[in-house]
Design an enzyme around this catalytic site. Structure first.
Site, PDB file in Angstrom:
ATOM      1  N   GLY A 109      10.270 -36.316 -16.116  1.00 34.26           N
ATOM      2  CA  GLY A 109      10.496 -34.927 -15.568  1.00 34.26           C
ATOM      3  C   GLY A 109      11.558 -34.697 -14.372  1.00 34.26           C
ATOM      4  O   GLY A 109      11.537 -33.641 -13.858  1.00 34.26           O
TER       5      GLY A 109
ATOM      6  N   GLU B 104       9.693 -42.418 -16.868  1.00 35.34           N
ATOM      7  CA  GLU B 104      10.205 -42.417 -18.150  1.00 35.34           C
ATOM      8  C   GLU B 104      11.033 -41.066 -18.081  1.00 35.34           C
ATOM      9  O   GLU B 104      10.846 -39.987 -18.781  1.00 35.34           O
ATOM     10  CB  GLU B 104       8.946 -41.928 -18.930  1.00 35.34           C
ATOM     11  CG  GLU B 104       7.964 -43.018 -19.347  1.00 35.34           C
ATOM     12  CD  GLU B 104       6.912 -42.374 -20.083  1.00 35.34           C
ATOM     13  OE1 GLU B 104       6.287 -43.266 -21.034  1.00 35.34           O
ATOM     14  OE2 GLU B 104       6.478 -41.282 -20.096  1.00 35.34           O
ATOM     15  N   PRO B 105      12.365 -41.402 -17.427  1.00 33.60           N
ATOM     16  CA  PRO B 105      13.394 -39.992 -17.192  1.00 33.60           C
ATOM     17  C   PRO B 105      13.933 -40.228 -18.666  1.00 33.60           C
ATOM     18  O   PRO B 105      14.383 -40.880 -19.127  1.00 33.60           O
ATOM     19  CB  PRO B 105      14.124 -40.732 -16.386  1.00 33.60           C
ATOM     20  CG  PRO B 105      14.255 -42.103 -16.238  1.00 33.60           C
ATOM     21  CD  PRO B 105      12.561 -42.607 -16.710  1.00 33.60           C
TER      22      PRO B 105
ATOM     23  N   ARG C 236      15.791 -36.668 -19.477  1.00 34.53           N
ATOM     24  CA  ARG C 236      16.938 -35.556 -19.105  1.00 34.53           C
ATOM     25  C   ARG C 236      17.784 -36.058 -18.243  1.00 34.53           C
ATOM     26  O   ARG C 236      19.010 -35.928 -18.108  1.00 34.53           O
ATOM     27  CB  ARG C 236      16.134 -34.342 -18.574  1.00 34.53           C
ATOM     28  CG  ARG C 236      17.106 -32.978 -18.256  1.00 34.53           C
ATOM     29  CD  ARG C 236      16.327 -32.110 -17.465  1.00 34.53           C
ATOM     30  NE  ARG C 236      15.252 -31.852 -18.203  1.00 34.53           N
ATOM     31  CZ  ARG C 236      14.758 -30.715 -19.140  1.00 34.53           C
ATOM     32  NH1 ARG C 236      15.821 -30.063 -19.680  1.00 34.53           N
ATOM     33  NH2 ARG C 236      13.632 -30.444 -19.575  1.00 34.53           N
TER      34      ARG C 236
ATOM     35  N   ARG D 228      18.210 -24.501 -26.188  1.00 34.71           N
ATOM     36  CA  ARG D 228      17.596 -24.305 -24.928  1.00 34.71           C
ATOM     37  C   ARG D 228      17.838 -22.723 -24.295  1.00 34.71           C
ATOM     38  O   ARG D 228      16.757 -22.472 -24.001  1.00 34.71           O
ATOM     39  CB  ARG D 228      17.924 -25.434 -24.346  1.00 34.71           C
ATOM     40  CG  ARG D 228      17.698 -26.742 -24.361  1.00 34.71           C
ATOM     41  CD  ARG D 228      17.776 -27.830 -23.566  1.00 34.71           C
ATOM     42  NE  ARG D 228      16.714 -27.801 -22.659  1.00 34.71           N
ATOM     43  CZ  ARG D 228      17.036 -27.238 -21.407  1.00 34.71           C
ATOM     44  NH1 ARG D 228      18.286 -26.631 -20.917  1.00 34.71           N
ATOM     45  NH2 ARG D 228      16.059 -27.251 -20.506  1.00 34.71           N
TER      46      ARG D 228
ATOM     47  N   TYR E  96      14.228 -21.416 -24.067  1.00 35.92           N
ATOM     48  CA  TYR E  96      13.608 -21.341 -22.565  1.00 35.92           C
ATOM     49  C   TYR E  96      14.196 -20.457 -21.581  1.00 35.92           C
ATOM     50  O   TYR E  96      14.201 -20.619 -20.589  1.00 35.92           O
ATOM     51  CB  TYR E  96      13.505 -22.637 -22.008  1.00 35.92           C
ATOM     52  CG  TYR E  96      13.046 -23.887 -23.081  1.00 35.92           C
ATOM     53  CD1 TYR E  96      12.037 -24.180 -23.543  1.00 35.92           C
ATOM     54  CD2 TYR E  96      14.094 -24.760 -23.243  1.00 35.92           C
ATOM     55  CE1 TYR E  96      11.520 -25.080 -24.148  1.00 35.92           C
ATOM     56  CE2 TYR E  96      13.754 -25.899 -24.109  1.00 35.92           C
ATOM     57  CZ  TYR E  96      12.311 -26.165 -24.456  1.00 35.92           C
ATOM     58  OH  TYR E  96      12.108 -27.284 -25.290  1.00 35.92           O
TER      59      TYR E  96
ATOM     60  N   CYS F 259      23.182 -16.093 -36.774  1.00 33.26           N
ATOM     61  CA  CYS F 259      22.743 -14.496 -37.191  1.00 33.26           C
ATOM     62  C   CYS F 259      21.618 -14.580 -36.374  1.00 33.26           C
ATOM     63  O   CYS F 259      20.279 -14.350 -36.994  1.00 33.26           O
ATOM     64  CB  CYS F 259      22.616 -14.731 -38.634  1.00 33.26           C
ATOM     65  SG  CYS F 259      24.246 -14.476 -39.417  1.00 33.26           S
ATOM     66  N   GLU F 260      21.420 -14.247 -35.041  1.00 27.59           N
ATOM     67  CA  GLU F 260      20.366 -13.879 -34.099  1.00 27.59           C
ATOM     68  C   GLU F 260      20.855 -13.388 -32.805  1.00 27.59           C
ATOM     69  O   GLU F 260      21.905 -13.872 -32.187  1.00 27.59           O
ATOM     70  CB  GLU F 260      19.591 -15.303 -33.550  1.00 27.59           C
ATOM     71  CG  GLU F 260      18.719 -16.060 -34.708  1.00 27.59           C
ATOM     72  CD  GLU F 260      17.634 -15.596 -35.024  1.00 27.59           C
ATOM     73  OE1 GLU F 260      17.125 -14.916 -34.152  1.00 27.59           O
ATOM     74  OE2 GLU F 260      17.061 -16.249 -36.096  1.00 27.59           O
TER      75      GLU F 260
ATOM     76  N   TYR G 141      18.407 -32.879 -24.853  1.00 24.94           N
ATOM     77  CA  TYR G 141      17.490 -31.904 -25.678  1.00 24.94           C
ATOM     78  C   TYR G 141      18.330 -30.724 -26.185  1.00 24.94           C
ATOM     79  O   TYR G 141      18.060 -29.697 -26.434  1.00 24.94           O
ATOM     80  CB  TYR G 141      16.360 -31.161 -24.825  1.00 24.94           C
ATOM     81  CG  TYR G 141      15.284 -32.211 -24.142  1.00 24.94           C
ATOM     82  CD1 TYR G 141      14.391 -32.699 -24.977  1.00 24.94           C
ATOM     83  CD2 TYR G 141      15.429 -32.354 -22.852  1.00 24.94           C
ATOM     84  CE1 TYR G 141      13.711 -33.845 -24.391  1.00 24.94           C
ATOM     85  CE2 TYR G 141      14.531 -33.377 -22.157  1.00 24.94           C
ATOM     86  CZ  TYR G 141      13.627 -33.768 -23.005  1.00 24.94           C
ATOM     87  OH  TYR G 141      12.770 -34.976 -22.466  1.00 24.94           O
TER      88      TYR G 141
HETATM   89  C1  LIG Z   1       5.379 -38.312 -21.899  1.00 27.28           C
HETATM   90  C2  LIG Z   1       6.770 -38.094 -21.431  1.00 27.28           C
HETATM   91  N1  LIG Z   1       7.373 -38.874 -20.668  1.00 27.28           N
HETATM   92  C3  LIG Z   1       8.766 -38.513 -20.493  1.00 27.28           C
HETATM   93  C4  LIG Z   1       9.239 -37.472 -20.840  1.00 27.28           C
HETATM   94  C5  LIG Z   1      10.816 -37.025 -20.338  1.00 27.28           C
HETATM   95  O1  LIG Z   1      10.706 -36.041 -19.551  1.00 27.28           O
HETATM   96  P1  LIG Z   1      12.146 -35.554 -18.750  1.00 27.28           P
HETATM   97  O2  LIG Z   1      13.179 -35.520 -20.169  1.00 27.28           O
HETATM   98  O3  LIG Z   1      12.221 -34.448 -18.402  1.00 27.28           O
HETATM   99  O4  LIG Z   1      12.647 -36.590 -17.905  1.00 27.28           O
HETATM  100  C6  LIG Z   1       8.411 -36.513 -21.559  1.00 27.28           C
HETATM  101  C7  LIG Z   1       9.025 -35.042 -21.620  1.00 27.28           C
HETATM  102  O5  LIG Z   1       8.671 -34.056 -21.027  1.00 27.28           O
HETATM  103  C8  LIG Z   1       7.220 -36.696 -21.572  1.00 27.28           C
HETATM  104  O6  LIG Z   1       6.364 -35.974 -22.426  1.00 27.28           O
HETATM  105  N1  LIG Z   2      12.818 -29.673 -24.661  1.00 27.42           N
HETATM  106  C1  LIG Z   2      12.468 -29.476 -23.407  1.00 27.42           C
HETATM  107  C2  LIG Z   2      11.634 -30.516 -22.708  1.00 27.42           C
HETATM  108  C3  LIG Z   2      10.526 -31.127 -23.452  1.00 27.42           C
HETATM  109  C4  LIG Z   2       9.991 -32.202 -22.600  1.00 27.42           C
HETATM  110  C5  LIG Z   2       9.182 -32.672 -23.775  1.00 27.42           C
HETATM  111  N2  LIG Z   2       7.976 -33.314 -23.113  1.00 27.42           N
HETATM  112  C6  LIG Z   2      13.647 -28.954 -22.882  1.00 27.42           C
HETATM  113  O1  LIG Z   2      14.710 -28.885 -23.254  1.00 27.42           O
HETATM  114  O2  LIG Z   2      13.878 -28.781 -21.633  1.00 27.42           O
END
Ligand SMILES: Cc1ncc(COP(=O)(O)O)c(C=O)c1O
Ligand SMILES: N[C@@H](CCCC[NH3+])C(=O)O
Length: 437
Positions: free
Chosen positions: A249, A291-292, A294, A331, A335, A362-363, A391
């Site tokens: 996250g 668990e990074p 992004r 994205r 979002y 086409c959106e 993502y």
């Molecule tokens: C269980 C879990 N771990 C890790 C992540 C990775 O999150 P982020 O990509 O925001 O670091 C997610 C997605 O949100 C997740 O659901």
């Molecule tokens: N797909 C999302 C994040 C999803 C995280 C999954 N738990 C994004 O682009 O921000």
């Protein structure tokens, strides 16, 4: 958003550089739309997280949440950088197997793992399965009983911590589809089942609060919560809790308005809280896992597009359309995610107008950036969207029957295709004529 605030590396010709390669040369060689990763930047991010843990002198695991971008090549890089990975499907697991990734370093996540996915995970003896619900616990138990095997598990709980981020990417609030509920006693009931099952080796507790988080507060709250829970469970069930897994996250900078924290800031706040609370609770310090997703691959990704048509109507904000869009980056449409873009030939060119950078799908909602202060651009020029590495390609589709772009890794001035561009033939490969005689 303004382009002036973006500092990107440029060469003597003033062109955007990615991984030591001139972005225009990459386009010449591989065409557009093109996804490019600066691999050194990925490595630096993994190292920054690992270094932050080393400084805190704790046992730790940095596990790449590979849903952010799952290909064989990135799994190889993560393995080289001593990161573990987490997978959320049989497809990601299969890709990791094909990449030769050590299965002992794989965590298997998901809120609806199928029988065949769990069977594959057991057969491959993945490092740990993160249990999400009772149905999965039953299913896994039956597989292990039949195959007479044992596997390590963690228990994912719903922490009831609401992350300050887009509603769709919040995952830790009480009413979430992920994980075992705590207040109702379900998480504890699951723990009992695990401890009573000789086929399951209980490794610890997992929670994830959401994505694109830019402050430490949520992680500190989570640390308080998990340590307290671990202390309660250890006392009540006399079971060791070797690992606390805090999920991912960690936010990144998409635009000048985002001010992400350095890995060291997140990690020191997290580890310090765990250490202090463990001392108070007289709990042995567990291994700390994160668990990074992004933050490891997002900043290193660039989507390169060629400008096609423009629509300019007096009094209206111009649409400048590129040869990609929601098919390679959903994205913004999904979002309202914001991005920054630069002109690849001159990232520092001053802005001359405010445009809408539109996609080719086409959106009406296929707008990559709805308000971009940009130099006046023309057909054929190359635009780079920044920080697209998480993502983006991972959520790509063939909407409008548009082939997905190639993916290139650039490092130390060398570029290599790691995912081929799809062809029209690829699109039709799985189609079968309808035999309706
Ligand atoms: C269980 C879990 N771990 C890790 C992540 C990775 O999150 P982020 O990509 O925001 O670091 C997610 C997605 O949100 C997740 O659901
Ligand atoms: N797909 C999302 C994040 C999803 C995280 C999954 N738990 C994004 O682009 O921000």
């Amino acid at each position: 958003m303004t382009t002036e605030s973006v500092v990107e590396s440029v060469n003597t010709a003033g062109h955007l550089m990615i991984g030591g390669c001139d972005a225009l040369d990459l386009v010449q060689e591989f065409q557009t739309p093109l996804v490019v990763y600066d691999i050194e930047q990925v490595r630096q991010q993994v190292r920054a997280f690992r270094q932050a843990f080393e400084e805190q002198q704790v046992n730790y695991v940095v596990s790449y949440a590979s849903k952010a971008f799952a290909t064989q090549a990135i799994y190889q890089v993560m393995n080289q950088e001593k990161a573990h990975i987490d997978v959320v499907s049989g497809g990601e697991l299969y890709t990791a197997i094909q990449a030769g990734f050590p299965m002992a370093h794989v965590s298997f996540h998901g809120n609806n793992k199928s029988r065949s996915e769990l069977e594959l995970a057991v057969q491959e003896q993945v490092g740990v399965i993160i249990l999400d619900n009772f149905d999965e616990l039953d299913l896994l138990s039956s597989i292990l009983e039949r195959t007479e095997q044992k596997i390590a598990v963690m228990l994912r709980i719903t922490p009831d911590i609401t992350a300050h981020t887009h509603e769709y990417i919040q995952t830790g609030q009480a009413d979430s589809k992920f994980g075992f509920d705590l207040p109702s006693g379900q998480a504890e009931a699951a723990l009992k089942q695990i401890l009573e099952n000789p086929h399951l080796d209980f490794r610890g507790i997992h929670a994830h609060i959401g994505s694109q988080i830019l402050a430490v507060t949520g992680f500190e709250l989570l640390a308080h919560k998990l340590v307290e829970l671990a202390a309660q469970w250890q006392q009540k069930f006399q079971c060791p809790i070797p690992v606390l897994n805090f999920g991912g996250g960690f936010g990144i900078r998409y635009t000048a308005e985002d001010h992400p924290l350095a890995p060291a800031k997140f990690i020191s706040a997290l580890v310090q809280t765990v250490k202090t609370d463990c001392q108070q609770q007289q709990l042995p310090l567990p291994e700390i896992w994160i668990e990074p997703g992004r933050s490891l691959v997002g900043p290193a990704g660039y989507n390169l597009y060629t400008v096609g048509s423009s629509k300019r109507v007096p009094g209206l904000k111009p649409y400048v359309t590129v040869d990609g869009g929601m098919g390679d980056n959903i994205r913004p449409a999904l979002y309202q995610a914001e991005y920054t873009a630069v002109l690849a030939a001159n990232p520092q060119a001053p802005a001359e107008e405010t445009i809408r950078l539109a996609g080719r799908y086409c959106e009406s909602g296929d707008i990559l950036i709805s308000e971009l202060e940009f130099p006046r651009v023309h057909q054929g020029q190359i635009v780079a969207l920044l920080a697209t590495g998480a993502y983006g390609y991972a959520m790509a589709s063939n909407y409008n029957r548009v082939p997905r772009p190639a993916v290139v890794f650039a490092e130390q001035g060398k570029a290599q295709v790691v995912v081929e561009r799809e062809s029209y033939a690829d699109l039709n490969r799985l189609d079968r004529a309808y035999q309706n005689k």
